[in-house]
Enzyme design. Structure first.
Site, short mmCIF file in Angstrom:
data_model
loop_
_atom_site.label_atom_id
_atom_site.label_comp_id
_atom_site.label_asym_id
_atom_site.label_seq_id
_atom_site.Cartn_x
_atom_site.Cartn_y
_atom_site.Cartn_z
N CYS A 1 -130.87 -13.86 33.75
CA CYS A 1 -130.48 -14.55 34.99
C CYS A 1 -130.47 -13.62 36.20
O CYS A 1 -131.05 -13.95 37.25
CB CYS A 1 -129.12 -15.21 34.81
SG CYS A 1 -127.72 -14.09 34.57
N HIS B 1 -123.17 -15.30 35.08
CA HIS B 1 -124.42 -16.04 35.26
C HIS B 1 -124.67 -16.27 36.74
O HIS B 1 -123.74 -16.35 37.54
CB HIS B 1 -124.37 -17.38 34.53
CG HIS B 1 -125.70 -18.10 34.53
ND1 HIS B 1 -126.80 -17.61 33.85
CD2 HIS B 1 -126.12 -19.23 35.15
CE1 HIS B 1 -127.82 -18.43 34.04
NE2 HIS B 1 -127.44 -19.42 34.82
N HIS C 1 -132.91 -21.13 37.85
CA HIS C 1 -132.24 -20.05 37.11
C HIS C 1 -132.89 -19.87 35.74
O HIS C 1 -133.66 -20.72 35.28
CB HIS C 1 -130.75 -20.33 36.97
CG HIS C 1 -130.39 -21.48 36.06
ND1 HIS C 1 -129.25 -21.51 35.29
CD2 HIS C 1 -131.03 -22.65 35.79
CE1 HIS C 1 -129.20 -22.65 34.60
NE2 HIS C 1 -130.26 -23.36 34.89
#
Length: 393
Positions: free
Chosen positions: A305, A353, A365
């Site tokens: 990420c 994240h 993402h």
């Protein structure tokens, strides 16, 4: 090790949710729907229920992602420490060469004294001394040396001291590098362990259970899409209101074509330079869609990420730190309602994240192991999962 990279946030630092009762109603409806679909009593054979498996797998993936960020931090530290160690070792080698040259010059003076028969005992004692300067001071030989010879002695003593200092620093740096490499191995093992546990749980599911799990996930995505649409409507309404207010103020002053907006919501106060960079960043992000999530990866063929968000903004000429823990501090925090395309959306209390906002409540993402870079609602894991929104600077 890794804990020092985390940036704990108070509850007040989290973004405010969408300010409409409709969402609260939708959220409650979603909970009811998911409960009806997912809830199942534990089986008589002691196997966990489907919702328990689902929660456990989700938790393991989140833990794996958190461990991945710790791995990224350890890897970055190891890389920096290796460069520092290499630099120190090179410096020690150069200083050792200079020390040898100074010693050779002193040796030439000693040889000359030996050939002339002058002060041979003193010369021998000097060459055998551990600290030549002390010897000269004690025996008052400095008065018998020429300025050039004194300079050679000074150079020798200076290089000897500097070389010893650099050797000590290099030794300490090597020890630090060893510790960093150990942290890297621990973080890597933690990621692999969590992923292995998740795969093991999923492998035990029957085809029917996997189908039900997919249905639950589909309902989650539909609810997340509804929330994204609500956010998009709210942002559009606030933008229209800001433009109307700006237009009215400009009309009063008679300069509607040049008066700047004073709104602070959404794109009503959009910075043209940021918008240009964001456009480049998002073009790059869209080109990565479909590439696999791989923990620790920074592209170009796969990403985790934070590796993706770092690469996205690098394409726009902006350098972001490597980990989510550091990226969350690499800009200005804004509210979710004020999020603009290009902003970074961070998730969970441990900031493990991140995705890049593309507008209309959506983001791009790299979700988790086994998944691919994709567009998805910022509410993919519920509104409570959103930690903060940051505009890179």
């Amino acid at each position: 090790m890794a804990s020092q990279h985390r940036k704990p946030r108070s509850a007040g630092a989290r973004v405010a949710g969408i300010r409409t009762p409709a969402l609260a109603t939708a959220a409650l409806t979603s909970v009811a729907l998911l409960s009806q679909t997912a809830n199942a009593a534990p089986s008589d054979d002691g196997k966990p229920s489907l919702e328990e498996v689902e929660k456990k797998v989700d938790d393991l993936y989140r833990q794996a992602e958190s461990a991945t960020e710790k791995y990224n931090a350890a890897k970055e530290k190891t890389t920096k420490q290796r460069k520092r160690t290499d630099s120190l070792v090179d410096d020690v080698a150069q200083r050792t060469q200079k020390l040898n040259e100074a010693r050779e010059e002193l040796g030439s003076y000693a040889a000359a004294q030996y050939r002339t028969g002058a002060s041979a005992p003193d010369t021998a004692a000097f060459l055998l001394a551990d600290t030549p300067q002390d010897y000269f001071d004690q025996n008052q030989l400095m008065s018998r040396l020429t300025d050039r010879q004194k300079g050679a002695v000074d150079d020798y003593v200076t290089e000897q001291s500097a070389t010893m200092k650099q050797r000590q620093e290099a030794t300490e740096s090597l020890a630090t590098l060893t510790d960093a490499q150990s942290d890297l191995k621990i973080a890597k093992a933690a990621v692999q362990k969590k992923l292995g546990e998740a795969r093991e749980l999923l492998s035990r599911l029957t085809a029917q259970e996997k189908a039900r799990l997919a249905a639950i996930e589909k309902q989650r995505q539909e609810e997340a899409a509804r929330k994204a649409a609500e956010l998009a409507r709210q942002q559009a309404a606030e933008q229209a209101a800001a433009q109307q207010e700006s237009g009215g103020a400009s009309a009063v002053t008679g300069s509607s074509s040049t008066a700047p907006s004073t709104s602070t919501s959404g794109s009503g106060s959009e910075d043209p330079s940021y918008a240009t960079k964001a456009e480049k960043a998002l073009a790059f992000a869209r080109a990565q869609i479909g590439k696999p999530y791989v923990w620790g990866a920074t592209g170009p063929d796969s990403y985790d990420c934070s590796g993706l968000t770092q690469a996205v903004w690098k394409a726009a000429g902006v350098t972001l730190p490597r980990t989510t823990y550091d990226q969350v501090d690499a800009g200005t925090t804004v509210s979710l309602a004020d999020a603009r395309p290009g902003d970074l959306i961070f998730f969970y209390d441990d900031v493990s994240h991140v995705g890049v906002y593309i507008g209309n409540g959506m983001m791009i993402h790299a979700p988790k192991p086994g998944a691919y870079v994709r567009e998805e609602s910022v509410f993919y894991d519920g509104e409570s999962g959103i930690h903060s929104v940051v505009r890179p600077t």
